[in-house]
Design a protein around this motif. Structure first.
Motif, PDB file in Angstrom:
ATOM      1  N   ASP A   1      -0.214   3.050  -1.800  1.00 53.42           N
ATOM      2  CA  ASP A   1      -1.498   2.939  -2.876  1.00 53.42           C
ATOM      3  C   ASP A   1      -1.345   4.052  -4.311  1.00 53.42           C
ATOM      4  O   ASP A   1      -0.937   5.294  -4.421  1.00 53.42           O
ATOM      5  N   ALA A   2      -2.211   3.374  -4.922  1.00 50.19           N
ATOM      6  CA  ALA A   2      -2.732   4.457  -6.298  1.00 50.19           C
ATOM      7  C   ALA A   2      -3.219   6.130  -5.734  1.00 50.19           C
ATOM      8  O   ALA A   2      -2.642   7.043  -6.575  1.00 50.19           O
ATOM      9  N   ALA A   3      -3.244   5.577  -4.113  1.00 49.12           N
ATOM     10  CA  ALA A   3      -4.087   7.687  -4.232  1.00 49.12           C
ATOM     11  C   ALA A   3      -2.857   8.550  -3.854  1.00 49.12           C
ATOM     12  O   ALA A   3      -2.224  10.018  -4.315  1.00 49.12           O
ATOM     13  N   ALA A   4      -1.600   7.606  -4.109  1.00 47.96           N
ATOM     14  CA  ALA A   4      -0.022   8.417  -4.324  1.00 47.96           C
ATOM     15  C   ALA A   4      -0.373   9.790  -3.376  1.00 47.96           C
ATOM     16  O   ALA A   4       0.710  10.662  -3.763  1.00 47.96           O
ATOM     17  N   GLU A   5      -1.028   9.724  -2.085  1.00 46.80           N
ATOM     18  CA  GLU A   5      -0.281  10.660  -0.509  1.00 46.80           C
ATOM     19  C   GLU A   5      -0.269  10.613  -0.073  1.00 46.80           C
ATOM     20  O   GLU A   5       0.426  11.870   1.015  1.00 46.80           O
ATOM     21  N   GLU A   6       1.003   9.635   0.399  1.00 43.93           N
ATOM     22  CA  GLU A   6       1.923   9.018   1.786  1.00 43.93           C
ATOM     23  C   GLU A   6       3.454   8.296   0.607  1.00 43.93           C
ATOM     24  O   GLU A   6       2.915   7.553  -0.191  1.00 43.93           O
ATOM     25  N   VAL A   7       4.748   8.529   0.973  1.00 42.48           N
ATOM     26  CA  VAL A   7       5.966   7.793   0.576  1.00 42.48           C
ATOM     27  C   VAL A   7       6.312   7.450   1.361  1.00 42.48           C
ATOM     28  O   VAL A   7       6.597   7.536   2.746  1.00 42.48           O
ATOM     29  N   LEU A   8       7.356   6.222   1.278  1.00 43.57           N
ATOM     30  CA  LEU A   8       7.556   5.215   1.474  1.00 43.57           C
ATOM     31  C   LEU A   8       9.601   6.138   2.524  1.00 43.57           C
ATOM     32  O   LEU A   8      10.271   6.186   1.181  1.00 43.57           O
ATOM     33  N   LEU A   9       9.846   6.132   4.015  1.00 42.15           N
ATOM     34  CA  LEU A   9      10.560   6.792   3.900  1.00 42.15           C
ATOM     35  C   LEU A   9      11.568   5.767   4.571  1.00 42.15           C
ATOM     36  O   LEU A   9      11.021   4.795   5.224  1.00 42.15           O
TER      37      LEU A   9
ATOM     38  N   GLY B   1       3.378  15.073 -11.875  1.00 42.60           N
ATOM     39  CA  GLY B   1       1.842  14.602 -11.663  1.00 42.60           C
ATOM     40  C   GLY B   1       2.229  12.570 -10.551  1.00 42.60           C
ATOM     41  O   GLY B   1       0.744  12.184 -10.254  1.00 42.60           O
ATOM     42  N   PHE B   2       3.177  12.387  -9.927  1.00 36.49           N
ATOM     43  CA  PHE B   2       3.535  10.824  -9.943  1.00 36.49           C
ATOM     44  C   PHE B   2       2.580  10.868  -8.010  1.00 36.49           C
ATOM     45  O   PHE B   2       2.606  10.168  -7.456  1.00 36.49           O
ATOM     46  N   VAL B   3       3.159  12.013  -7.467  1.00 35.95           N
ATOM     47  CA  VAL B   3       2.754  12.007  -6.189  1.00 35.95           C
ATOM     48  C   VAL B   3       1.910  13.186  -6.011  1.00 35.95           C
ATOM     49  O   VAL B   3       2.332  14.416  -6.342  1.00 35.95           O
ATOM     50  N   LYS B   4       1.168  12.753  -5.039  1.00 32.25           N
ATOM     51  CA  LYS B   4       0.042  14.302  -4.689  1.00 32.25           C
ATOM     52  C   LYS B   4       1.275  15.180  -3.483  1.00 32.25           C
ATOM     53  O   LYS B   4       0.952  13.969  -2.287  1.00 32.25           O
TER      54      LYS B   4
END
Length: 175
Positions: A52-60, A171-174
């Motif tokens: 989501d927009a929070a960009a705190e988790e990425v999909l593997l 800055g795309f992902v936290k």
């Protein structure tokens, strides 16, 4: 352009099932339409998909050839699509993620594991999942997980850490 990307996103969302029990869209197979550069390197598109927009988790997702290995969704760029279309298609095929596409993270030159083969060139984008399908083209042969970036970096090989690090630096992902 932004309008083109919106149309692409709409088309990709419309292409697949919206209801449980609907047929799963097939995946492309073969390399007849695959693009290569002048050095014979395969051109690959994919991305870092955030929940989501929070960009705190990425999909593997797990690799098909090595199910114990976690990777980001990516695959061959074919001659009938744009780089963005290829990245969106790969997220949908490999992870069942219907996404909005964002900025390009970068272009990465990846060496081959085999000394007699040229490497690949990856064009990677930021993507935000708008929907995660229960059934998808490669769902029978892959697992998927959303994980924090720090955890993801410990699960993937160094070349994918490079992509994740660039997404964090931009800055795309936290982190």
């Amino acid at each position: 352009s932004k309008a083109t990307v919106s149309v692409l996103n709409w088309a990709c969302r419309m292409a697949g099932p919206d209801t449980e029990g609907a047929p799963v869209e097939g995946k492309r197979t073969g390399r007849e339409r695959q693009r290569y550069d002048e050095s014979g390197r395969r051109l690959v598109c994919g991305g870092v998909v955030v929940r989501d927009a929070a960009a705190e988790e990425v999909l593997l997702v797990t690799s098909q050839s090595n199910p114990g290995l976690w990777i980001v969704p990516k695959g061959g760029w074919e001659d009938d699509e744009t780089k963005e279309e290829a990245a969106l298609r790969e997220a949908r095929e490999e992870a069942g993620a219907v996404c909005d596409i964002g900025a390009q993270i970068g272009v990465f030159e990846m060496p081959s594991n085999k000394p007699d083969r040229p490497g690949t060139v990856w064009t990677m984008f930021m993507m935000t999942a708008t929907r995660v399908l229960d059934e998808w083209a490669e769902g029978g042969s892959r697992q998927r997980r959303f994980v924090p970036v720090a955890e993801a970096k410990g699960m993937v090989k160094p070349h994918i850490v490079q992509v994740l690090s660039k997404a964090v630096e931009a800055g795309f992902v936290k982190a």
